[in-house]
Design a protein around this motif. Structure first.
Motif, short mmCIF file in Angstrom:
data_model
loop_
_atom_site.label_atom_id
_atom_site.label_comp_id
_atom_site.label_asym_id
_atom_site.label_seq_id
_atom_site.Cartn_x
_atom_site.Cartn_y
_atom_site.Cartn_z
N LEU A 80 44.53 -20.22 35.70
CA LEU A 80 43.16 -20.41 36.17
C LEU A 80 43.10 -20.71 37.67
O LEU A 80 42.09 -20.41 38.32
CB LEU A 80 42.50 -21.55 35.39
CG LEU A 80 42.16 -21.26 33.93
CD1 LEU A 80 41.53 -22.49 33.29
CD2 LEU A 80 41.23 -20.06 33.81
N THR A 81 44.17 -21.30 38.22
CA THR A 81 44.18 -21.57 39.66
C THR A 81 43.99 -20.28 40.45
O THR A 81 43.15 -20.20 41.35
CB THR A 81 45.49 -22.24 40.08
OG1 THR A 81 45.65 -23.49 39.37
CG2 THR A 81 45.52 -22.51 41.57
N PHE A 84 40.32 -18.68 39.71
CA PHE A 84 39.23 -19.38 40.41
C PHE A 84 39.31 -19.17 41.92
O PHE A 84 38.29 -18.95 42.59
CB PHE A 84 39.28 -20.88 40.10
CG PHE A 84 38.85 -21.24 38.70
CD1 PHE A 84 37.78 -20.58 38.11
CD2 PHE A 84 39.50 -22.22 37.99
CE1 PHE A 84 37.37 -20.90 36.82
CE2 PHE A 84 39.09 -22.57 36.71
CZ PHE A 84 38.03 -21.90 36.12
N TYR A 85 40.54 -19.23 42.46
CA TYR A 85 40.69 -19.13 43.91
C TYR A 85 40.31 -17.74 44.43
O TYR A 85 39.57 -17.60 45.41
CB TYR A 85 42.12 -19.48 44.31
CG TYR A 85 42.33 -19.54 45.81
CD1 TYR A 85 41.58 -20.40 46.59
CD2 TYR A 85 43.28 -18.75 46.43
CE1 TYR A 85 41.77 -20.47 47.97
CE2 TYR A 85 43.47 -18.81 47.80
CZ TYR A 85 42.71 -19.67 48.56
OH TYR A 85 42.89 -19.73 49.92
N LEU A 155 31.96 -24.22 44.11
CA LEU A 155 32.34 -24.71 42.78
C LEU A 155 33.64 -24.07 42.32
O LEU A 155 34.53 -24.75 41.78
CB LEU A 155 31.21 -24.43 41.78
CG LEU A 155 31.49 -24.84 40.33
CD1 LEU A 155 31.76 -26.33 40.23
CD2 LEU A 155 30.32 -24.44 39.43
N LEU A 156 33.77 -22.76 42.53
CA LEU A 156 35.00 -22.06 42.14
C LEU A 156 36.21 -22.58 42.93
O LEU A 156 37.31 -22.74 42.39
CB LEU A 156 34.84 -20.55 42.34
CG LEU A 156 33.94 -19.83 41.34
CD1 LEU A 156 33.61 -18.42 41.83
CD2 LEU A 156 34.58 -19.79 39.96
N LEU A 158 36.59 -25.61 44.19
CA LEU A 158 36.94 -26.93 43.67
C LEU A 158 37.60 -26.83 42.29
O LEU A 158 38.50 -27.61 41.96
CB LEU A 158 35.69 -27.81 43.59
CG LEU A 158 35.09 -28.23 44.94
CD1 LEU A 158 33.79 -28.98 44.74
CD2 LEU A 158 36.09 -29.08 45.72
N LEU A 159 37.16 -25.86 41.48
CA LEU A 159 37.80 -25.64 40.18
C LEU A 159 39.25 -25.17 40.37
O LEU A 159 40.13 -25.53 39.58
CB LEU A 159 37.01 -24.61 39.37
CG LEU A 159 35.69 -25.09 38.77
CD1 LEU A 159 34.94 -23.93 38.13
CD2 LEU A 159 35.95 -26.19 37.74
N ALA A 162 41.17 -28.27 41.13
CA ALA A 162 41.36 -29.06 39.91
C ALA A 162 42.41 -28.44 39.00
O ALA A 162 43.23 -29.14 38.39
CB ALA A 162 40.03 -29.20 39.18
N SER A 163 42.40 -27.10 38.91
CA SER A 163 43.39 -26.41 38.08
C SER A 163 44.80 -26.59 38.63
O SER A 163 45.75 -26.80 37.88
CB SER A 163 43.06 -24.92 37.98
OG SER A 163 41.81 -24.71 37.37
#
Length: 313
Positions: A80-81, A84-85, A155-156, A158-159, A162-163
């Motif tokens: 997911l990192t 999202f990135y 938001l993506l 920051l996600l 977080a991932s």
């Protein structure tokens, strides 16, 4: 494993991640899509890890279903990192995307504070502050001057941070009794599964591989899928996720240096100052380890009869 050795392994793993952005930029220049650049390295990296892990198949057969499931699920964070990135970069400048991703530096300390009730010391807070200031400066002038921000992109980003924090955390906690090569293989497999559910592996059928995608996929697999997870699996259990978060910031200086050397990008003095601050922040965080080690050695050499210190060897 000694903490210094473990720290060096984590540093090398993070530095390996730093090479990726240059390779990604080169692949984009050749016309390959985000989906192809994201899913193909995980496919080939996962395949290579399973081949390298053939000697561990005996151990794999001895693992319980629950253990294998935990490792596969833990790998979702790494998958997911990237997802999202790369999605964040579609609507954000690369400089801002890097700053958002690097919020994992303080997120790692916050997570360890919550999970282990271990409050960061003053030296750690100083290191975090220096690293984050260095990150903003190293990201460049555009990071401080941007218009029409995309809230979805923020938001993506920051996600993604977080991932990445979750990826560091699970490397230091989940099924540590399993050998590093098998742990990293199963975790990467979990990451590959979630990534290909989001970005199906169409590159296998659309002719991208024969047009040169295989070269970039192989390089991205080596530096992003094979080397870092294995080094993280070996080093993070020894130093902890909080310290690994600071050491992981070496990624940005590597990005800056490789961009200057390979892509011939102009790097301003402010960006170089940011790189120096990041390295200085890492140095401060490492002093905590060295000071404890020296204090322990000093205590061991106190003469119990004279209460005076004996000279250290």
């Amino acid at each position: 494993m000694k903490k210094f050795t473990a720290s060096m392994l984590v540093l090398m793993g993070a530095a390996s991640f730093g090479v990726l952005s240059t390779i990604v930029k080169l692949s984009y220049g050749m016309g390959f899509s985000t989906a192809e650049v994201t899913s193909s390295p995980l496919f080939f990296g996962c395949l290579c890890l399973w081949i390298l892990g053939i000697p561990s198949f005996k151990e794999l057969r001895q693992l319980s279903f629950m253990t294998i499931s935990k490792l596969l699920v833990s790998g979702i964070f790494s998958g997911l990192t990237g997802v999202f990135y790369y999605l964040a970069l579609q609507s954000l400048p690369a400089s801002l995307g890097v700053i958002l991703l690097f919020q994992f530096v303080w997120m790692g300390f916050l997570l360890e504070w919550i999970l282990q009730k271990r409050r960061p010391g003053s030296q750690q807070w100083i290191a975090i502050t220096i690293v984050l200031i260095g990150t903003v400066l190293a990201a460049g002038y555009e990071a401080l001057h941007f218009e029409h921000l995309s809230m979805a992109g923020i938001l993506l980003g920051l996600l993604a941070a977080a991932s990445y924090t979750g990826n560091i955390a699970v490397n230091g906690r989940v099924e540590l009794n399993v050998s590093p090569i098998l742990r990293s293989t199963l975790m990467v497999t979990g990451g590959a599964i979630i990534t290909m559910l989001i970005f199906p592996p169409l590159f296998l059928f659309n002719g991208s591989l024969v047009r040169g995608l295989w070269i970039f996929a192989l390089l991205l697999a080596i530096f992003g899928v094979i080397i870092p997870p294995y080094l993280y699996a070996r080093g993070i259990p020894t130093i902890g996720s909080a310290m690994a978060s600071i050491l992981g910031s070496i990624e940005l200086p590597v990005v800056i240096i490789t961009s200057a050397l390979i892509l011939k990008e102009h790097i301003t003095p402010i960006q170089w100052l940011g790189v120096i601050l990041i390295l200085f922040g890492i140095f401060i965080s490492e002093q905590r380890i060295f000071n404890r080690k020296m204090l322990k050695r000093r205590i061991q050499y106190i003469d119990p009869y004279t209460t005076q210190d004996k000279p250290l060897p």
